[in-house]
Design a protein around this motif. Sequence first.
Motif, PDB file in Angstrom:
ATOM      1  N   ALA A  39     -67.213  51.050  11.334  1.00 33.02           N
ATOM      2  CA  ALA A  39     -66.463  52.185  11.874  1.00 33.02           C
ATOM      3  C   ALA A  39     -67.164  53.494  11.521  1.00 33.02           C
ATOM      4  N   ALA A  40     -67.627  53.621  10.282  1.00 29.52           N
ATOM      5  CA  ALA A  40     -68.339  54.827   9.857  1.00 29.52           C
ATOM      6  C   ALA A  40     -69.621  55.005  10.666  1.00 29.52           C
ATOM      7  N   ARG A  41     -70.336  53.929  10.893  1.00 34.00           N
ATOM      8  CA  ARG A  41     -71.565  54.005  11.690  1.00 34.00           C
ATOM      9  C   ARG A  41     -71.250  54.510  13.092  1.00 34.00           C
ATOM     10  N   GLN A  42     -70.211  53.944  13.717  1.00 30.71           N
ATOM     11  CA  GLN A  42     -69.851  54.357  15.073  1.00 30.71           C
ATOM     12  C   GLN A  42     -69.376  55.812  15.117  1.00 30.71           C
ATOM     13  N   LEU A  43     -68.717  56.251  14.068  1.00 30.49           N
ATOM     14  CA  LEU A  43     -68.230  57.630  14.003  1.00 30.49           C
ATOM     15  C   LEU A  43     -69.335  58.624  13.639  1.00 30.49           C
ATOM     16  N   GLY A  44     -70.440  58.120  13.129  1.00 30.48           N
ATOM     17  CA  GLY A  44     -71.542  58.994  12.736  1.00 30.48           C
ATOM     18  C   GLY A  44     -71.307  59.705  11.421  1.00 30.48           C
ATOM     19  N   VAL A  45     -70.562  59.042  10.515  1.00 31.47           N
ATOM     20  CA  VAL A  45     -70.311  59.592   9.182  1.00 31.47           C
ATOM     21  C   VAL A  45     -70.699  58.552   8.139  1.00 31.47           C
ATOM     22  N   SER A  46     -70.779  58.991   6.902  1.00 32.46           N
ATOM     23  CA  SER A  46     -71.120  58.042   5.847  1.00 32.46           C
ATOM     24  C   SER A  46     -69.937  57.127   5.558  1.00 32.46           C
ATOM     25  N   ARG A  47     -70.271  55.988   5.030  1.00 31.38           N
ATOM     26  CA  ARG A  47     -69.247  55.028   4.614  1.00 31.38           C
ATOM     27  C   ARG A  47     -68.335  55.651   3.562  1.00 31.38           C
ATOM     28  N   GLN A  48     -68.931  56.411   2.641  1.00 33.18           N
ATOM     29  CA  GLN A  48     -68.158  57.061   1.584  1.00 33.18           C
ATOM     30  C   GLN A  48     -67.156  58.063   2.157  1.00 33.18           C
ATOM     31  N   THR A  49     -67.575  58.804   3.167  1.00 32.89           N
ATOM     32  CA  THR A  49     -66.672  59.769   3.810  1.00 32.89           C
ATOM     33  C   THR A  49     -65.455  59.063   4.377  1.00 32.89           C
ATOM     34  N   GLU A  61     -63.573  68.683  12.404  1.00 34.21           N
ATOM     35  CA  GLU A  61     -64.721  67.934  12.918  1.00 34.21           C
ATOM     36  C   GLU A  61     -64.440  66.432  12.945  1.00 34.21           C
ATOM     37  N   MET A  62     -63.854  65.931  11.857  1.00 29.62           N
ATOM     38  CA  MET A  62     -63.534  64.499  11.812  1.00 29.62           C
ATOM     39  C   MET A  62     -62.454  64.169  12.832  1.00 29.62           C
ATOM     40  N   ALA A  63     -61.507  65.073  13.038  1.00 31.02           N
ATOM     41  CA  ALA A  63     -60.460  64.849  14.038  1.00 31.02           C
ATOM     42  C   ALA A  63     -61.062  64.712  15.434  1.00 31.02           C
ATOM     43  N   LEU A  83     -62.673  61.233  15.477  1.00 31.14           N
ATOM     44  CA  LEU A  83     -61.648  60.178  15.558  1.00 31.14           C
ATOM     45  C   LEU A  83     -60.953  60.185  16.914  1.00 31.14           C
ATOM     46  N   GLY A  84     -60.685  61.369  17.428  1.00 28.84           N
ATOM     47  CA  GLY A  84     -60.032  61.473  18.729  1.00 28.84           C
ATOM     48  C   GLY A  84     -60.864  60.889  19.849  1.00 28.84           C
ATOM     49  N   LYS A  85     -62.165  61.116  19.789  1.00 26.25           N
ATOM     50  CA  LYS A  85     -63.082  60.534  20.788  1.00 26.25           C
ATOM     51  C   LYS A  85     -63.153  59.029  20.609  1.00 26.25           C
ATOM     52  N   TRP A  86     -63.293  58.608  19.375  1.00 26.66           N
ATOM     53  CA  TRP A  86     -63.466  57.188  19.043  1.00 26.66           C
ATOM     54  C   TRP A  86     -62.232  56.379  19.412  1.00 26.66           C
ATOM     55  N   CYS A  87     -61.058  56.920  19.113  1.00 28.25           N
ATOM     56  CA  CYS A  87     -59.808  56.203  19.405  1.00 28.25           C
ATOM     57  C   CYS A  87     -59.298  56.460  20.823  1.00 28.25           C
ATOM     58  N   GLY A  88     -59.842  57.475  21.472  1.00 31.22           N
ATOM     59  CA  GLY A  88     -59.413  57.785  22.826  1.00 31.22           C
ATOM     60  C   GLY A  88     -58.098  58.534  22.905  1.00 31.22           C
ATOM     61  N   ASN A  89     -57.659  59.133  21.781  1.00 34.70           N
ATOM     62  CA  ASN A  89     -56.374  59.825  21.784  1.00 34.70           C
ATOM     63  C   ASN A  89     -56.491  61.314  21.494  1.00 34.70           C
ATOM     64  N   TRP A 139     -54.642  63.605  14.990  1.00 34.10           N
ATOM     65  CA  TRP A 139     -55.229  63.545  13.651  1.00 34.10           C
ATOM     66  C   TRP A 139     -55.016  64.852  12.902  1.00 34.10           C
ATOM     67  N   LEU A 140     -55.160  65.984  13.602  1.00 38.86           N
ATOM     68  CA  LEU A 140     -54.938  67.275  12.959  1.00 38.86           C
ATOM     69  C   LEU A 140     -53.469  67.494  12.621  1.00 38.86           C
ATOM     70  N   ARG A 141     -52.563  67.098  13.516  1.00 41.13           N
ATOM     71  CA  ARG A 141     -51.131  67.253  13.238  1.00 41.13           C
ATOM     72  C   ARG A 141     -50.705  66.404  12.047  1.00 41.13           C
ATOM     73  N   MET A 142     -51.225  65.192  11.966  1.00 40.09           N
ATOM     74  CA  MET A 142     -50.893  64.340  10.818  1.00 40.09           C
ATOM     75  C   MET A 142     -51.392  64.971   9.517  1.00 40.09           C
ATOM     76  N   GLN A 143     -52.628  65.483   9.538  1.00 41.52           N
ATOM     77  CA  GLN A 143     -53.183  66.096   8.335  1.00 41.52           C
ATOM     78  C   GLN A 143     -52.411  67.350   7.973  1.00 41.52           C
ATOM     79  N   GLN A 144     -52.055  68.148   8.974  1.00 45.54           N
ATOM     80  CA  GLN A 144     -51.297  69.371   8.722  1.00 45.54           C
ATOM     81  C   GLN A 144     -49.927  69.062   8.107  1.00 45.54           C
ATOM     82  N   ALA A 145     -49.236  68.078   8.652  1.00 46.63           N
ATOM     83  CA  ALA A 145     -47.922  67.702   8.110  1.00 46.63           C
ATOM     84  C   ALA A 145     -48.057  67.246   6.661  1.00 46.63           C
ATOM     85  N   TYR A 146     -49.079  66.463   6.389  1.00 41.42           N
ATOM     86  CA  TYR A 146     -49.338  65.960   5.037  1.00 41.42           C
ATOM     87  C   TYR A 146     -49.620  67.129   4.083  1.00 41.42           C
TER      88      TYR A 146
END
Length: 104
Positions: free
Chosen positions: A35-45, A59-61, A64-70, A75-82
Amino acid sequence: MNMQMPVRETRCPTHPGELLKEDVLPALHLPVTEAARQLGVSRQTLYKIIAGTSPVTPEMAVRLGKWCGNGPGLWLRMQQAYDLWHAEQALGKVLEAIPSHAVG
């Protein structure tokens, strides 16, 4: 005029990394490394996001939005609520002492 503070949620909103860990990755049958490879981020990230120790940045949102198609909004709303929930919990009684001024 009686202005009341909005009722604070007592339960912490779900960190977006939990959604990745519990729903997205199992549905795609992908290990974190792939998943990290497909997203273009490190495994640690990706591991840090899944563990809830790193936030989903704009940037990650987008990734993820492109990758998941949503799109990035979910992703930003979930992070903001958290983040907002944790800020309200950290401020606790301090917030109650701040007066509210309605403008309008």
